[in-house]
Design an enzyme around this catalytic site. Sequence first.
Site, PDB file in Angstrom:
ATOM      1  N   CYS A  51       0.927  -1.036   0.190  1.00  0.00           N
ATOM      2  CA  CYS A  51      -0.036   0.018   0.147  1.00  0.00           C
ATOM      3  C   CYS A  51       0.767   1.290  -0.061  1.00  0.00           C
ATOM      4  O   CYS A  51       0.602   2.280  -0.500  1.00  0.00           O
ATOM      5  CB  CYS A  51      -0.790  -0.019   1.158  1.00  0.00           C
ATOM      6  SG  CYS A  51      -2.071  -1.390   1.345  1.00  0.00           S
ATOM      7  N   THR A  52       1.750   1.136   0.704  1.00  0.00           N
ATOM      8  CA  THR A  52       2.842   2.473   0.781  1.00  0.00           C
ATOM      9  C   THR A  52       3.358   2.510  -0.578  1.00  0.00           C
ATOM     10  O   THR A  52       3.463   3.724  -0.838  1.00  0.00           O
ATOM     11  CB  THR A  52       3.998   2.174   1.865  1.00  0.00           C
ATOM     12  OG1 THR A  52       3.381   1.967   3.173  1.00  0.00           O
ATOM     13  CG2 THR A  52       5.083   3.135   1.844  1.00  0.00           C
TER      14      THR A  52
END
Length: 223
Positions: A51-52
Amino acid sequence: MTTPIRPQVYLGSRAPNFTADSSQGQLDFYDYIGDSWCLFFSHPGDFTPVCTTEIGAFAALHEEFKLRNCKLLGLSTNSRETHIRWIKDIHQITGFNVQFPIVCDDDRKICTTFGMIDLRNFDAQGRPQPIRSAYLIDNRKEVRLVHAYPLSTGRNTAEILRCLDSLQCFDKHDKKILTPVNWVPGDDVVVSPDLSPASARTVFPHHRCVRSYLRLTPLDPDI
């Protein structure tokens, strides 16, 4: 017994409105979209590795989406405070400022309503875990594209941008064209099968007929 929330989002449906907290404060979905398009995309949680990388990549493309009158809106299951700390971490890791809000969906109501879930994945409390869903929603609040990626697979941001270009090209030319495989702006497009031969000659005088059902044309009149 609580009635389970059923997904309400399909291609061609009107995206449901919602009000929620976000990294930028209270947010009304329809008010946020306004007269723009919107890419609404989900994440299973803050401070997660894939997600980062995704949030950083969308932040890098913020201006490209803005040029196409498309706002970005993320969703994750944590609080506003956690979102803010995560956004700072994303900037340190990727070098890009996250200018768009990230919706707080701790109770999973929004992701369940939108169908951003995989029924095989639940958290420790038995709540569904959001997958990597992405929705392109037009300025009429209509859902125009649905992508669903499993938790193990990061999105292709260039493909989502390409799809936005395709949909906006389709609208711009009043549904008279389609885009073929791997199309990017500048490539030939397909003349809609619904357009008669006579109309095709008038509207797209430079088109070529590969087969009766496959007609290709440049959109640049000088080509």
